[in-house]
Write a protein that holds these residues in place. Structure first.
Motif, short mmCIF file in Angstrom:
data_model
loop_
_atom_site.label_atom_id
_atom_site.label_comp_id
_atom_site.label_asym_id
_atom_site.label_seq_id
_atom_site.Cartn_x
_atom_site.Cartn_y
_atom_site.Cartn_z
N ARG A 165 -3.20 -3.87 3.62
CA ARG A 165 -4.05 -3.66 2.77
C ARG A 165 -4.08 -4.47 1.46
NH1 ARG A 165 -7.05 1.26 2.79
NH2 ARG A 165 -8.32 1.63 1.26
N TRP A 166 -5.37 -5.10 1.11
CA TRP A 166 -5.31 -5.67 -0.25
C TRP A 166 -6.73 -5.30 -0.76
CZ3 TRP A 166 -7.07 -11.42 -1.05
CH2 TRP A 166 -6.45 -11.80 -2.21
N GLU A 167 -6.74 -4.78 -2.18
CA GLU A 167 -7.70 -4.41 -2.83
C GLU A 167 -8.05 -4.95 -4.05
OE1 GLU A 167 -8.76 -0.15 -3.07
OE2 GLU A 167 -7.31 0.32 -1.26
N ILE A 218 -6.82 -7.58 -8.99
CA ILE A 218 -5.99 -6.81 -7.87
C ILE A 218 -5.62 -5.46 -8.28
CG2 ILE A 218 -3.93 -6.86 -6.21
CD1 ILE A 218 -4.09 -9.88 -6.79
N LEU A 224 -4.17 -14.23 1.24
CA LEU A 224 -3.80 -14.03 0.04
C LEU A 224 -3.38 -15.38 -0.85
CD1 LEU A 224 -3.68 -11.11 0.89
CD2 LEU A 224 -1.88 -10.81 -0.63
N TRP A 254 -2.50 -12.69 7.07
CA TRP A 254 -2.16 -12.29 5.65
C TRP A 254 -1.82 -13.28 4.70
CZ3 TRP A 254 -2.42 -7.63 3.27
CH2 TRP A 254 -1.90 -7.19 2.05
N ILE A 308 -1.90 -3.49 -3.27
CA ILE A 308 -1.40 -4.13 -2.31
C ILE A 308 -0.46 -3.50 -1.18
CG2 ILE A 308 0.03 -6.57 -1.65
CD1 ILE A 308 -0.91 -7.80 -4.16
N GLU A 309 -0.72 -3.55 -0.11
CA GLU A 309 0.22 -3.00 0.84
C GLU A 309 0.51 -4.08 1.72
OE1 GLU A 309 -0.40 0.89 2.53
OE2 GLU A 309 -2.09 1.32 1.11
N PRO A 310 1.41 -4.83 1.73
CA PRO A 310 1.79 -5.86 2.57
C PRO A 310 1.61 -5.97 4.18
CG PRO A 310 3.49 -5.72 1.14
CD PRO A 310 2.97 -4.40 1.07
N ASN A 330 -2.11 -10.49 -11.16
CA ASN A 330 -3.21 -9.36 -10.85
C ASN A 330 -4.33 -9.71 -11.01
OD1 ASN A 330 -0.96 -7.23 -10.26
ND2 ASN A 330 -0.89 -7.14 -12.49
#
Length: 173
Positions: free
Chosen positions: A108-110, A100, A63, A59, A103-105, A84
């Motif tokens: 998930r990253w979108e 961005i 990131l 992660w 973000i869910e640490p 962002n």
């Protein structure tokens, strides 16, 4: 839509695609990215891989956009615009902007993707598998130029494979 209307519509789309010089912006190209039912025809590319490292390292590496040029073989540089948004520059200087959206640490990253050739959305799912991490990356894109449509899937697959190869080299070395 009856058969004659359907054929006329297809013929109009074909002849229209032969004259891109009449189109000056993406809005005019977008009509070619719809099927006969009016749905957007997106190109979707997915890659799943297991990385031999815990989720925290994977992660943090993925990131850390500002460090991409240290391990990504396809980039000259990457710069953070704000919290962002970031921009990647290929070795040839071609810029792609990423915005961005979620973000869910460690899960998930979108982000939205846009450059002169395409626009779309990327979703990265990270799943802990003990001391390994499963990554599941999906890109949904619409080409802005009609002539790249036949090549876009191949291009996305190639980019995804290179990203995974570089990521594994960086983390598993």
């Amino acid at each position: 839509m009856d058969i004659l209307e359907n054929r006329a519509f297809k013929a109009a789309m074909f002849f229209d695609s032969l004259a891109p010089s009449f189109h000056s912006d993406i809005k005019q190209y977008e009509h070619a990215n719809y099927n006969l039912k009016g749905s957007v025809k997106m190109t979707i590319s997915n890659i799943k891989e297991t990385i031999n490292s815990d989720i925290y390292i994977v992660w943090e590496t993925v990131l850390a956009v500002d460090k991409y040029s240290l391990w990504r073989s396809d980039l000259r540089k990457a710069e953070t615009v704000n919290q962002n948004q970031f921009i990647e520059y290929t070795k040839d200087g071609y810029a792609t902007t990423f915005t961005i959206t979620a973000i869910e640490p460690y899960k998930r990253w979108e982000f939205d993707i846009e450059n002169g050739s395409l626009k779309g959305h990327w979703i990265g799912i990270f799943t802990s598998k003990g001391n390994k991490t499963q990554i599941d990356f999906t890109e949904n894109v619409i080409p802005k130029k009609w002539f790249i449509k036949p090549f876009i899937k191949f291009h996305l697959k190639k980019q995804q494979a290179q990203f995974i190869l570089d990521l594994k080299k960086e983390i598993e070395a």
